[in-house]
Motif scaffolding. Sequence first.
Motif, PDB file in Angstrom:
ATOM      1  N   LYS A 297       1.716 -11.851  10.642  1.00 22.11           N
ATOM      2  CA  LYS A 297       0.894 -12.941  10.103  1.00 22.11           C
ATOM      3  C   LYS A 297       1.332 -14.266  10.707  1.00 22.11           C
ATOM      4  O   LYS A 297       2.514 -14.623  10.643  1.00 22.11           O
ATOM      5  CB  LYS A 297       1.035 -13.009   8.577  1.00 22.11           C
ATOM      6  CG  LYS A 297       0.565 -11.765   7.841  1.00 22.11           C
ATOM      7  CD  LYS A 297      -0.956 -11.647   7.814  1.00 22.11           C
ATOM      8  CE  LYS A 297      -1.400 -10.421   7.015  1.00 22.11           C
ATOM      9  NZ  LYS A 297      -2.862 -10.295   6.946  1.00 22.11           N
TER      10      LYS A 297
ATOM     11  N   SER B 271      -3.900 -16.072  10.892  1.00 21.77           N
ATOM     12  CA  SER B 271      -4.318 -14.988  11.779  1.00 21.77           C
ATOM     13  C   SER B 271      -3.470 -13.754  11.519  1.00 21.77           C
ATOM     14  O   SER B 271      -2.305 -13.858  11.142  1.00 21.77           O
ATOM     15  CB  SER B 271      -4.129 -15.377  13.252  1.00 21.77           C
ATOM     16  OG  SER B 271      -4.978 -16.427  13.615  1.00 21.77           O
ATOM     17  N   THR B 272      -4.081 -12.600  11.748  1.00 23.84           N
ATOM     18  CA  THR B 272      -3.362 -11.327  11.588  1.00 23.84           C
ATOM     19  C   THR B 272      -3.376 -10.571  12.913  1.00 23.84           C
ATOM     20  O   THR B 272      -4.443 -10.350  13.483  1.00 23.84           O
ATOM     21  CB  THR B 272      -4.046 -10.449  10.520  1.00 23.84           C
ATOM     22  OG1 THR B 272      -4.128 -11.188   9.313  1.00 23.84           O
ATOM     23  CG2 THR B 272      -3.263  -9.163  10.296  1.00 23.84           C
ATOM     24  N   TYR B 273      -2.220 -10.189  13.385  1.00 22.86           N
ATOM     25  CA  TYR B 273      -2.093  -9.331  14.564  1.00 22.86           C
ATOM     26  C   TYR B 273      -1.579  -7.976  14.071  1.00 22.86           C
ATOM     27  O   TYR B 273      -0.518  -7.932  13.451  1.00 22.86           O
ATOM     28  CB  TYR B 273      -1.098  -9.928  15.564  1.00 22.86           C
ATOM     29  CG  TYR B 273      -1.453 -11.325  16.022  1.00 22.86           C
ATOM     30  CD1 TYR B 273      -2.153 -11.528  17.204  1.00 22.86           C
ATOM     31  CD2 TYR B 273      -1.095 -12.441  15.263  1.00 22.86           C
ATOM     32  CE1 TYR B 273      -2.482 -12.808  17.621  1.00 22.86           C
ATOM     33  CE2 TYR B 273      -1.426 -13.728  15.669  1.00 22.86           C
ATOM     34  CZ  TYR B 273      -2.120 -13.904  16.849  1.00 22.86           C
ATOM     35  OH  TYR B 273      -2.454 -15.165  17.247  1.00 22.86           O
ATOM     36  N   ILE B 274      -2.306  -6.906  14.371  1.00 22.94           N
ATOM     37  CA  ILE B 274      -1.855  -5.595  13.862  1.00 22.94           C
ATOM     38  C   ILE B 274      -0.894  -4.951  14.870  1.00 22.94           C
ATOM     39  O   ILE B 274      -0.879  -3.736  15.068  1.00 22.94           O
ATOM     40  CB  ILE B 274      -3.026  -4.677  13.486  1.00 22.94           C
ATOM     41  CG1 ILE B 274      -3.851  -4.254  14.709  1.00 22.94           C
ATOM     42  CG2 ILE B 274      -3.937  -5.326  12.452  1.00 22.94           C
ATOM     43  CD1 ILE B 274      -4.710  -3.023  14.417  1.00 22.94           C
ATOM     44  N   THR B 275      -0.061  -5.776  15.444  1.00 22.55           N
ATOM     45  CA  THR B 275       0.867  -5.376  16.505  1.00 22.55           C
ATOM     46  C   THR B 275       1.765  -4.203  16.098  1.00 22.55           C
ATOM     47  O   THR B 275       1.902  -3.226  16.828  1.00 22.55           O
ATOM     48  CB  THR B 275       1.721  -6.596  16.878  1.00 22.55           C
ATOM     49  OG1 THR B 275       0.836  -7.688  17.172  1.00 22.55           O
ATOM     50  CG2 THR B 275       2.592  -6.316  18.084  1.00 22.55           C
TER      51      THR B 275
ATOM     52  N   GLU C 104       1.446  -2.011  13.635  1.00 19.24           N
ATOM     53  CA  GLU C 104       0.692  -0.785  13.360  1.00 19.24           C
ATOM     54  C   GLU C 104       0.222  -0.134  14.663  1.00 19.24           C
ATOM     55  O   GLU C 104       0.305   1.086  14.821  1.00 19.24           O
ATOM     56  CB  GLU C 104      -0.508  -1.093  12.457  1.00 19.24           C
ATOM     57  CG  GLU C 104      -1.297   0.167  12.144  1.00 19.24           C
ATOM     58  CD  GLU C 104      -2.356  -0.012  11.064  1.00 19.24           C
ATOM     59  OE1 GLU C 104      -2.566  -1.152  10.600  1.00 19.24           O
ATOM     60  OE2 GLU C 104      -2.968   1.014  10.701  1.00 19.24           O
ATOM     61  N   LEU C 105      -0.268  -0.943  15.603  1.00 27.26           N
ATOM     62  CA  LEU C 105      -0.669  -0.404  16.909  1.00 27.26           C
ATOM     63  C   LEU C 105       0.511   0.285  17.593  1.00 27.26           C
ATOM     64  O   LEU C 105       0.361   1.365  18.171  1.00 27.26           O
ATOM     65  CB  LEU C 105      -1.196  -1.518  17.814  1.00 27.26           C
ATOM     66  CG  LEU C 105      -2.672  -1.890  17.679  1.00 27.26           C
ATOM     67  CD1 LEU C 105      -2.995  -3.104  18.539  1.00 27.26           C
ATOM     68  CD2 LEU C 105      -3.576  -0.716  18.068  1.00 27.26           C
TER      69      LEU C 105
ATOM     70  N   GLU D 217     -10.170 -14.104   7.388  1.00 23.74           N
ATOM     71  CA  GLU D 217      -8.792 -13.635   7.534  1.00 23.74           C
ATOM     72  C   GLU D 217      -8.155 -13.629   6.148  1.00 23.74           C
ATOM     73  O   GLU D 217      -8.446 -14.503   5.329  1.00 23.74           O
ATOM     74  CB  GLU D 217      -8.004 -14.589   8.444  1.00 23.74           C
ATOM     75  CG  GLU D 217      -8.038 -14.206   9.915  1.00 23.74           C
ATOM     76  CD  GLU D 217      -7.117 -13.032  10.233  1.00 23.74           C
ATOM     77  OE1 GLU D 217      -6.444 -12.519   9.320  1.00 23.74           O
ATOM     78  OE2 GLU D 217      -7.093 -12.644  11.411  1.00 23.74           O
ATOM     79  N   VAL D 218      -7.276 -12.661   5.898  1.00 25.24           N
ATOM     80  CA  VAL D 218      -6.609 -12.611   4.594  1.00 25.24           C
ATOM     81  C   VAL D 218      -5.147 -12.254   4.753  1.00 25.24           C
ATOM     82  O   VAL D 218      -4.732 -11.659   5.765  1.00 25.24           O
ATOM     83  CB  VAL D 218      -7.234 -11.550   3.653  1.00 25.24           C
ATOM     84  CG1 VAL D 218      -8.653 -11.913   3.281  1.00 25.24           C
ATOM     85  CG2 VAL D 218      -7.161 -10.167   4.261  1.00 25.24           C
TER      86      VAL D 218
ATOM     87  N   GLU E  54       0.376 -10.222  21.768  1.00 24.72           N
ATOM     88  CA  GLU E  54       0.349 -11.149  20.621  1.00 24.72           C
ATOM     89  C   GLU E  54       0.801 -12.546  21.050  1.00 24.72           C
ATOM     90  O   GLU E  54       0.168 -13.550  20.717  1.00 24.72           O
ATOM     91  CB  GLU E  54       1.265 -10.597  19.517  1.00 24.72           C
ATOM     92  CG  GLU E  54       1.400 -11.489  18.296  1.00 24.72           C
ATOM     93  CD  GLU E  54       2.414 -10.942  17.280  1.00 24.72           C
ATOM     94  OE1 GLU E  54       2.594  -9.713  17.184  1.00 24.72           O
ATOM     95  OE2 GLU E  54       3.053 -11.773  16.588  1.00 24.72           O
TER      96      GLU E  54
ATOM     97  N   ALA F  83       0.823  -1.213   0.000  1.00 20.98           N
ATOM     98  CA  ALA F  83       0.000   0.000   0.000  1.00 20.98           C
ATOM     99  C   ALA F  83       0.858   1.265   0.000  1.00 20.98           C
ATOM    100  O   ALA F  83       0.637   2.189  -0.779  1.00 20.98           O
ATOM    101  CB  ALA F  83      -0.915   0.008   1.220  1.00 20.98           C
TER     102      ALA F  83
ATOM    103  N   HIS G 266       1.612  -5.682  10.135  1.00 19.52           N
ATOM    104  CA  HIS G 266       0.595  -6.696  10.394  1.00 19.52           C
ATOM    105  C   HIS G 266       1.328  -8.035  10.487  1.00 19.52           C
ATOM    106  O   HIS G 266       1.856  -8.539   9.499  1.00 19.52           O
ATOM    107  CB  HIS G 266      -0.449  -6.722   9.269  1.00 19.52           C
ATOM    108  CG  HIS G 266      -1.320  -5.513   9.254  1.00 19.52           C
ATOM    109  ND1 HIS G 266      -2.331  -5.330   8.364  1.00 19.52           N
ATOM    110  CD2 HIS G 266      -1.332  -4.425  10.062  1.00 19.52           C
ATOM    111  CE1 HIS G 266      -2.941  -4.176   8.610  1.00 19.52           C
ATOM    112  NE2 HIS G 266      -2.337  -3.597   9.627  1.00 19.52           N
TER     113      HIS G 266
END
Lengths: 306, 306
Positions: free
Chosen positions: A156, A169-173, A175-176, A125-126, A247, A17, A154
């Motif tokens: 994964k 599974s995705t953890y947005i660790t 980014e947070l 989930e993607v 996480e 992105a 993110h």
Amino acid sequence: MSIFSSGQIWAAVDWGADSYKAFLIKKGNLVDTKAGEQGVLKVEDQAFEVTLRQLIDSWLSAHGEFPIILSGLVGAREGWVEAPYIHTPCSSVEIQGGVVTVPTNQLKNVFIVPGILHTGEDYPEVLRGEEVSIIGAIKEQALSDGWILRPGEHSKLVRVAEGGVSLLSTYITGELFKLLDQYSSLSRHSGIEQKTSSIDFMTGVRTALKSGCLSKVLFSSSTRRLVSQIEAEHVSSYLSGLLIGHEFRDLKSMGLDDIVVVGSGQLMELYQLAFDELSIKTTLLDSDRAYLSGAQLILESLGVDS
Amino acid sequence: MSIFSSGQIWAAVDWGADSYKAFLIKKGNLVDTKAGEQGVLKVEDQAFEVTLRQLIDSWLSAHGEFPIILSGLVGAREGWVEAPYIHTPCSSVEIQGGVVTVPTNQLKNVFIVPGILHTGEDYPEVLRGEEVSIIGAIKEQALSDGWILRPGEHSKLVRVAEGGVSLLSTYITGELFKLLDQYSSLSRHSGIEQKTSSIDFMTGVRTALKSGCLSKVLFSSSTRRLVSQIEAEHVSSYLSGLLIGHEFRDLKSMGLDDIVVVGSGQLMELYQLAFDELSIKTTLLDSDRAYLSGAQLILESLGVDS
């Protein structure tokens, strides 16, 4: 025939992105990389081909045409050409089979790798982009059953069963962490240059492991500083520990005790400390190596001359 | 002697980091309020007295001198005068006893209410500003034992035992929502004006109640939109549900089934839906009423003429 040993030239571009990273392979060796902020969301009027040529202009000048493997948001609905998600459970071969050939004007042999969609019990989930490293890690580790974690903005987590992807599974660790470290009240009063402290990082990990509630435990970044349990210059380390600990609490709840971690850099040292705390055995695999190994596998499956 | 029935004039100012809200009481009635962005962190060179006079200038012109109760960050180390924290367990009387008289030049009878510090098993917990509403809620509800929740940017949960504060937790639920809704990848692709959807809010609540891991479950905001399980205009409602559901999962884990909620506005309707889902009995108390009731109690304890 292995392309690494064939003398061919090819490139792979992880085009997300907000940024891209491109790799040039010649005679089986990584000979150059490029990276920058020209992410998919910055490409206007669908000028993907022109943009891609600009990104790797010097490589095209030096070598002429060569095959290019693209992965990441470039293959999503908002990207260049949509490469529909492959559903779990899926093997590396099925992912390779979902590769889309991009219609182009001046470039030839441009391919986009599909993402993976997992229809979970509660919500879908993607992943898109990470599948290349995942395929590479499965190959490099000759993994039939096990777990792969690819930390990042993110993070994964992939369950590998019978050599394919069975769960996701995705953890947005990451980014947070960036959001809280840059914009939140937890860090705004410090205004102090941050230094890495593995001790405070681990205090954060242990604090989060004890609490299931992240939105509660995060406030301890403020209160521990207030009562001088952590120094102002170590708040970021502690915050990072809280998030990674949260996480890891979830990883541990799944009962996993052996994991392949695809990553690189200083963050991996901190991850290793946290895994040691949980007595989870880890195998570290360099992220560029995993990515290129996966990209090569995909290129081989396409049977393209270059 | 109740000040509400005494004909006296007094003011209370909730003066936080980024904003303030001021109340003018005359003959026991709330006659005016002021609010704005002139938070404590924007006051330069310790010009607190000058700033306070500016904030309530018209009230001073109309009524001359009157007692002023201040609460919030104004009493912290980085504020005007530090009002040291009162430690748990503490009664309303002990909190009143910690009120600090501010040395002033032109104003008279300016007081700052202390915050509360709870030394938890793992890390300390604090509140500063909310203690006024907490005291007020205990009084209004004649609460001897129970729970009070004061939602906000930082949601405060207080355990009341023997009419005092015995335990304290902070959930940064509201702040997390703002950060994620404004700056994160979860919402950035939408660019679509958001509409409140209680259905999607509750889907978020239920999704979070099932999962202990917030950093994992948050990503479902992206994936549910991707597969059209939620509309782009309802992503904020769903995200809000995830965050409040995560907070409520923790409340439920403590076994509480009856709670006094101090708040106001549309958010309280959503909170009520979530409490109903968990079969937790709630008593809603308007936040301004609780604040003024607490401020009055403090003023009475000071025995000030006005």
